[in-house]
Enzyme design. Structure first.
Site, PDB file in Angstrom:
ATOM      1  N   LYS A  53       0.836  -1.206   0.000  1.00 15.28           N
ATOM      2  CA  LYS A  53       0.000   0.000   0.000  1.00 15.28           C
ATOM      3  C   LYS A  53       0.872   1.259   0.000  1.00 15.28           C
ATOM      4  O   LYS A  53       0.575   2.235  -0.681  1.00 15.28           O
ATOM      5  CB  LYS A  53      -0.928   0.004   1.227  1.00 15.28           C
ATOM      6  CG  LYS A  53      -2.054  -1.030   1.122  1.00 15.28           C
ATOM      7  CD  LYS A  53      -3.017  -0.920   2.290  1.00 15.28           C
ATOM      8  CE  LYS A  53      -3.090  -2.159   3.092  1.00 15.28           C
ATOM      9  NZ  LYS A  53      -4.132  -2.227   4.097  1.00 15.28           N
ATOM     10  N   GLN A  97      -3.266  -0.987  10.443  1.00 22.33           N
ATOM     11  CA  GLN A  97      -3.323  -2.288   9.764  1.00 22.33           C
ATOM     12  C   GLN A  97      -3.855  -3.353  10.716  1.00 22.33           C
ATOM     13  O   GLN A  97      -3.376  -3.496  11.843  1.00 22.33           O
ATOM     14  CB  GLN A  97      -1.923  -2.675   9.249  1.00 22.33           C
ATOM     15  CG  GLN A  97      -1.885  -3.995   8.507  1.00 22.33           C
ATOM     16  CD  GLN A  97      -2.732  -4.005   7.234  1.00 22.33           C
ATOM     17  OE1 GLN A  97      -2.725  -3.044   6.472  1.00 22.33           O
ATOM     18  NE2 GLN A  97      -3.466  -5.088   7.019  1.00 22.33           N
ATOM     19  N   ASP A 120      -9.897   4.653   5.996  1.00 27.21           N
ATOM     20  CA  ASP A 120     -10.317   3.247   5.909  1.00 27.21           C
ATOM     21  C   ASP A 120     -11.831   3.122   6.074  1.00 27.21           C
ATOM     22  O   ASP A 120     -12.412   2.078   5.779  1.00 27.21           O
ATOM     23  CB  ASP A 120      -9.645   2.479   7.061  1.00 27.21           C
ATOM     24  CG  ASP A 120      -8.912   1.263   6.572  1.00 27.21           C
ATOM     25  OD1 ASP A 120      -9.004   0.960   5.375  1.00 27.21           O
ATOM     26  OD2 ASP A 120      -8.251   0.617   7.404  1.00 27.21           O
TER      27      ASP A 120
END
Ligand code: NAP
Length: 294
Positions: A53, A97, A120
């Site tokens: 990412k 994460q 997110d």
């Protein structure tokens, strides 16, 4: 008949092009979109996801870095790090994460990220906005990426029956809300199936759009699919494979080889939903910068 492939890498490249142009416009105004990943612990899959990412973010011109914390990080330390990023004007997006170590409560940690930097889309405020149909929130990246696959793949959605297998918080539940929205690219009739669903195959065979988001390797087979249906494979499952140098390989929730013979269109896995998830993350990050500096 063999299904049309919905090439997530190609779609993602198109979105990256648009995102890159938006980054350039931001930079002309003196704003460099910034994204920080927080990784707690050394889970090999998390390391690989974050570095992929970060690389993509840098390719489109986003200033990105990863904050790595040890597995034993106490909750308070992690929350203080998040607070510092929340107030850092150079940081527009924060991604924590998953999975977090078991000792760290997900709900407390995700709720600490400023909703304006929650690229997110996991913060309760953004989830609430999704439920209310308030477009000012950030959409969760994987479900939003699936909608983009359907749009760019020119798959009709209005009036179509979408069956989503899996009611998880990250994919199935938000995707059900998005597909059921009264909006172009949605307007589906949605069925959300789960582990207690009776006669699953009878239900999935009614789907015009079938989404596997259950996390069970190669679970959805030809007998689950109506001929001509669109099949989207979200799952990422690790299966033992002694012939692979890593000792395992990753497979999806859909038995691609058998399903592609009956489906009308299908996402490959890898190369379908995964790249689109990253594209939507980067697009959300640039939007966070654009919102802050209109
Ligand atoms: P999750 O929270 O664990 O949810 C799994 C869901 O599947 C649950 O609702 C569960 O039902 C249901 N389920 C499990 N076994 C089933 C069965 N035999 N029949 C029907 N339903 C069943 O998982 P998630 O976080 O939503 O993730 C789902 C998958 O997507 C995972 O493989 C994950 O790695 C993958 N994923 C991929 C991406 C990407 O970018 N490609 C992003 C996120 C997630 P119950 O609710 O009844 O337990």
């Amino acid at each position: 008949m063999s299904a049309r492939i919905l090439d997530g890498e190609a779609f993602a490249a198109r979105i990256h092009g648009e995102t890159s142009a938006r980054v350039s416009r931001c930079k002309k105004r003196g704003v460099v979109p910034g994204l920080v990943f927080i990784r707690v612990g050394e889970d090999p899959a998390s390391r690989a996801y974050v570095s992929r990412k970060e690389k993509r973010a840098q390719e489109v011109g986003i200033a990105s870095r990863t904050l790595v914390l040890p597995e034993s990080t106490p909750l308070n330390t992690l929350l203080k790090e998040i607070d510092a990023l929340n107030t850092d004007p150079k940081v527009h997006g924060i991604l924590i994460q998953s999975p977090l170590p078991a000792a760290l409560p997900n709900d407390v940690v995700y709720a600490r990220v400023s909703p304006a930097k929650d690229v997110d889309g996991f913060h309760p405020v953004n989830f609430g906005k999704l439920l209310l149909g308030d477009a000012s929130g950030f959409l969760p990246c994987t479900p939003a990426g699936i909608l983009e696959i359907l749009r760019l793949g020119e798959i009709p959605t209005a009036g179509q029956h979408a069956v989503i297998v899996g009611r998880g918080q990250i994919v199935g539940r938000p995707l059900a809300l998005l597909l059921a929205r009264k909006s172009p690219g949605a307007d589906c009739t949605v069925t959300l199936a789960h582990s207690r669903t009776a006669n699953l195959a009878a239900l999935t065979r009614q789907a015009d759009i079938l989404v596997g988001a259950l996390g069970r390797p190669l679970f959805l087979k030809q007998e689950h699919v109506k001929p001509g249906a669109t099949v989207v494979d979200v799952g990422v499952n690790r299966v033992n494979d002694p012939s692979n140098p890593r000792g395992y390989r990753l497979v999806g929730d859909v038995d691609f080889d058998s399903v592609k013979a009956v489906a009308g269109a299908i996402t490959p896995n890898p190369g379908g939903v995964g790249p689109m998830t990253i594209s939507l993350l980067l697009s959300n990050t640039v939007r966070a910068a654009e919102d802050l500096h209109p």
